[in-house]
Design a protein around this motif. Structure first.
Motif, PDB file in Angstrom:
ATOM      1  N   ASN A  10     -36.609 -61.888  26.674  1.00 49.42           N
ATOM      2  CA  ASN A  10     -36.678 -60.382  26.202  1.00 49.42           C
ATOM      3  C   ASN A  10     -37.445 -60.191  25.244  1.00 49.42           C
ATOM      4  O   ASN A  10     -37.475 -60.874  24.136  1.00 49.42           O
ATOM      5  N   HIS A  11     -38.393 -59.048  25.131  1.00 48.90           N
ATOM      6  CA  HIS A  11     -39.313 -58.840  24.037  1.00 48.90           C
ATOM      7  C   HIS A  11     -38.648 -57.544  23.551  1.00 48.90           C
ATOM      8  O   HIS A  11     -38.483 -56.410  24.419  1.00 48.90           O
ATOM      9  N   THR A  12     -38.602 -57.431  22.044  1.00 54.31           N
ATOM     10  CA  THR A  12     -37.726 -56.228  21.668  1.00 54.31           C
ATOM     11  C   THR A  12     -39.176 -55.063  21.527  1.00 54.31           C
ATOM     12  O   THR A  12     -40.189 -55.686  20.969  1.00 54.31           O
ATOM     13  N   MET A  13     -38.764 -53.760  21.861  1.00 54.72           N
ATOM     14  CA  MET A  13     -39.796 -52.921  21.828  1.00 54.72           C
ATOM     15  C   MET A  13     -39.334 -51.672  21.132  1.00 54.72           C
ATOM     16  O   MET A  13     -38.218 -51.439  20.896  1.00 54.72           O
ATOM     17  N   GLY A  14     -40.189 -50.983  20.451  1.00 58.77           N
ATOM     18  CA  GLY A  14     -39.977 -49.627  19.755  1.00 58.77           C
ATOM     19  C   GLY A  14     -40.365 -49.998  18.098  1.00 58.77           C
ATOM     20  O   GLY A  14     -40.526 -51.068  17.662  1.00 58.77           O
ATOM     21  N   CYS A  15     -40.428 -48.932  17.456  1.00 56.72           N
ATOM     22  CA  CYS A  15     -40.654 -48.909  16.314  1.00 56.72           C
ATOM     23  C   CYS A  15     -39.472 -49.390  15.105  1.00 56.72           C
ATOM     24  O   CYS A  15     -39.572 -49.825  13.910  1.00 56.72           O
ATOM     25  N   ASP A 132     -41.527 -42.435  19.918  1.00 57.74           N
ATOM     26  CA  ASP A 132     -40.915 -43.588  20.268  1.00 57.74           C
ATOM     27  C   ASP A 132     -39.532 -43.326  20.859  1.00 57.74           C
ATOM     28  O   ASP A 132     -38.638 -42.714  20.208  1.00 57.74           O
ATOM     29  N   ASP A 133     -39.391 -43.429  22.236  1.00 57.25           N
ATOM     30  CA  ASP A 133     -38.319 -43.225  22.874  1.00 57.25           C
ATOM     31  C   ASP A 133     -37.109 -44.517  23.066  1.00 57.25           C
ATOM     32  O   ASP A 133     -36.424 -44.388  23.979  1.00 57.25           O
ATOM     33  N   PHE A 134     -37.585 -45.316  22.463  1.00 54.64           N
ATOM     34  CA  PHE A 134     -36.574 -46.688  22.513  1.00 54.64           C
ATOM     35  C   PHE A 134     -35.433 -46.429  21.495  1.00 54.64           C
ATOM     36  O   PHE A 134     -35.608 -45.774  20.665  1.00 54.64           O
ATOM     37  N   PRO A 135     -34.429 -47.346  21.602  1.00 51.47           N
ATOM     38  CA  PRO A 135     -33.373 -47.022  20.805  1.00 51.47           C
ATOM     39  C   PRO A 135     -33.761 -47.231  19.329  1.00 51.47           C
ATOM     40  O   PRO A 135     -34.318 -48.299  19.276  1.00 51.47           O
ATOM     41  N   SER A 136     -33.261 -46.528  18.371  1.00 52.39           N
ATOM     42  CA  SER A 136     -33.625 -46.693  16.910  1.00 52.39           C
ATOM     43  C   SER A 136     -32.395 -47.076  16.226  1.00 52.39           C
ATOM     44  O   SER A 136     -31.380 -46.601  16.514  1.00 52.39           O
ATOM     45  N   ALA A 137     -32.603 -48.180  15.335  1.00 53.80           N
ATOM     46  CA  ALA A 137     -31.566 -48.733  14.432  1.00 53.80           C
ATOM     47  C   ALA A 137     -30.935 -47.390  13.623  1.00 53.80           C
ATOM     48  O   ALA A 137     -29.686 -47.291  13.477  1.00 53.80           O
ATOM     49  N   TRP A 138     -31.736 -46.607  13.016  1.00 52.57           N
ATOM     50  CA  TRP A 138     -31.444 -45.376  12.342  1.00 52.57           C
ATOM     51  C   TRP A 138     -30.650 -44.613  12.906  1.00 52.57           C
ATOM     52  O   TRP A 138     -29.574 -43.940  12.494  1.00 52.57           O
ATOM     53  N   LYS A 139     -30.991 -44.186  14.189  1.00 47.35           N
ATOM     54  CA  LYS A 139     -30.396 -43.199  14.814  1.00 47.35           C
ATOM     55  C   LYS A 139     -28.826 -43.757  15.316  1.00 47.35           C
ATOM     56  O   LYS A 139     -28.063 -42.813  15.343  1.00 47.35           O
ATOM     57  N   GLU A 140     -28.797 -45.078  15.734  1.00 47.68           N
ATOM     58  CA  GLU A 140     -27.525 -45.527  16.143  1.00 47.68           C
ATOM     59  C   GLU A 140     -26.700 -45.580  14.929  1.00 47.68           C
ATOM     60  O   GLU A 140     -25.240 -45.325  15.331  1.00 47.68           O
ATOM     61  N   TRP A 141     -27.132 -45.922  13.694  1.00 45.30           N
ATOM     62  CA  TRP A 141     -26.348 -45.779  12.591  1.00 45.30           C
ATOM     63  C   TRP A 141     -25.823 -44.551  12.293  1.00 45.30           C
ATOM     64  O   TRP A 141     -24.501 -44.434  12.052  1.00 45.30           O
ATOM     65  N   VAL A 142     -26.737 -43.428  12.339  1.00 41.40           N
ATOM     66  CA  VAL A 142     -26.137 -41.995  12.152  1.00 41.40           C
ATOM     67  C   VAL A 142     -25.146 -41.584  13.026  1.00 41.40           C
ATOM     68  O   VAL A 142     -24.305 -41.114  12.691  1.00 41.40           O
ATOM     69  N   ASN A 143     -25.476 -41.930  14.500  1.00 40.53           N
ATOM     70  CA  ASN A 143     -24.586 -41.387  15.543  1.00 40.53           C
ATOM     71  C   ASN A 143     -23.324 -42.294  15.486  1.00 40.53           C
ATOM     72  O   ASN A 143     -22.026 -41.540  15.862  1.00 40.53           O
ATOM     73  N   ASN A 144     -23.062 -43.348  14.890  1.00 41.35           N
ATOM     74  CA  ASN A 144     -21.925 -44.393  14.950  1.00 41.35           C
ATOM     75  C   ASN A 144     -21.223 -44.181  13.710  1.00 41.35           C
ATOM     76  O   ASN A 144     -20.340 -44.709  13.300  1.00 41.35           O
ATOM     77  N   SER A 145     -21.806 -43.469  12.620  1.00 43.17           N
ATOM     78  CA  SER A 145     -21.254 -43.298  11.405  1.00 43.17           C
ATOM     79  C   SER A 145     -19.726 -42.632  11.620  1.00 43.17           C
ATOM     80  O   SER A 145     -19.520 -41.637  12.270  1.00 43.17           O
ATOM     81  N   PRO A 146     -18.853 -43.258  10.882  1.00 42.88           N
ATOM     82  CA  PRO A 146     -17.385 -42.540  10.955  1.00 42.88           C
ATOM     83  C   PRO A 146     -17.210 -41.279  10.499  1.00 42.88           C
ATOM     84  O   PRO A 146     -16.381 -40.558  10.800  1.00 42.88           O
ATOM     85  N   PHE A 147     -18.126 -40.988   9.344  1.00 39.46           N
ATOM     86  CA  PHE A 147     -18.301 -39.396   8.891  1.00 39.46           C
ATOM     87  C   PHE A 147     -18.574 -38.486   9.895  1.00 39.46           C
ATOM     88  O   PHE A 147     -18.173 -37.309  10.002  1.00 39.46           O
ATOM     89  N   ASN A 148     -19.274 -38.866  11.324  1.00 33.25           N
ATOM     90  CA  ASN A 148     -19.461 -38.123  12.068  1.00 33.25           C
ATOM     91  C   ASN A 148     -18.281 -37.805  12.964  1.00 33.25           C
ATOM     92  O   ASN A 148     -18.320 -36.755  14.003  1.00 33.25           O
ATOM     93  N   ARG A 149     -17.089 -38.657  12.884  1.00 34.24           N
ATOM     94  CA  ARG A 149     -15.986 -38.457  13.681  1.00 34.24           C
ATOM     95  C   ARG A 149     -14.918 -37.531  13.124  1.00 34.24           C
ATOM     96  O   ARG A 149     -14.063 -36.914  13.711  1.00 34.24           O
ATOM     97  N   ILE A 150     -15.185 -37.221  11.772  1.00 35.73           N
ATOM     98  CA  ILE A 150     -14.108 -36.275  11.005  1.00 35.73           C
ATOM     99  C   ILE A 150     -14.706 -34.814  11.342  1.00 35.73           C
ATOM    100  O   ILE A 150     -15.674 -34.399  11.229  1.00 35.73           O
ATOM    101  N   GLU A 151     -13.738 -34.117  12.047  1.00 37.52           N
ATOM    102  CA  GLU A 151     -13.835 -33.037  12.428  1.00 37.52           C
ATOM    103  C   GLU A 151     -13.817 -31.951  10.945  1.00 37.52           C
ATOM    104  O   GLU A 151     -12.983 -32.158  10.005  1.00 37.52           O
TER     105      GLU A 151
END
Length: 181
Positions: A10-15, A132-151
């Motif tokens: 596999n070849h990794t793509m994206g920025c 760039d519509d490939f998965p972004s490490a930064w976006k994944e980290w922000v979306n998976n941050s535990p602080f996003n789950r706190i109401e």
């Protein structure tokens, strides 16, 4: 990942792929990516504004080449030729660009600048304007941050009024106690 892009795996793509978090690496090592005049390591891509004399410098065609392009385009539409060169940008007088771009540019001896066509970017319009519509490490980290789950906490009006009333009673009790002693 794209298995067809690279023989043998596999070849990794994206920025900013999750396996190689480019954005966070650059931000963590900013001094490697900055000169003394830079304020930040990652900058917005400038759309046009590079100084020029001819359209060729902006990824465009000059007048005699434009006539050839029109003929090539006509042939391509009729199906007899498929080689079309896209007009990436044109060399225009400075006044045609927005004031925000011009305010960032230094006044030089050239009086013309590149103006990018739709779909192209960069100071000389040589890059494709693409998100760039490939998965972004930064976006994944922000979306998976535990602080996003706190109401977020939104206290009810009754709770605020009740605590205010108790606080007022406590203040009155302290003042009365201080006067009696």
């Amino acid at each position: 990942k794209d298995a067809s892009a690279h023989v043998g795996g596999n070849h990794t793509m994206g920025c900013d792929p999750p396996e190689y978090p480019t954005k966070s690496y650059i931000e963590g090592h900013e001094d490697f990516y900055m000169s003394l005049d830079d304020k930040t390591s990652l900058r917005k891509v400038q759309k046009g504004g590079g100084t020029c004399v001819t359209n060729n410098e902006c990824g465009g065609a000059d007048s005699n080449e434009r006539n050839t392009m029109k003929e090539t385009h006509r042939k391509a539409l009729s199906g007899s030729d498929s080689s079309i060169r896209a007009e990436r940008g044109t060399c225009v007088p400075r006044e045609e660009l927005r004031a925000t771009i011009l305010s960032r540019m230094k006044n030089g001896h050239k009086t013309k600048v590149c103006k990018c066509s739709e779909g192209f970017t960069g100071p000389y319009c040589l890059s494709i304007d693409h998100i760039d519509d490939f998965p972004s490490a930064w976006k994944e980290w922000v979306n998976n941050s535990p602080f996003n789950r706190i109401e977020p906490f939104h206290p009810s009006t009754a709770l605020v009024v009740g605590l205010g009333f108790i606080g007022a009673l406590l203040c009155i009790a302290i003042v009365v106690n201080a006067k009696s002693s």
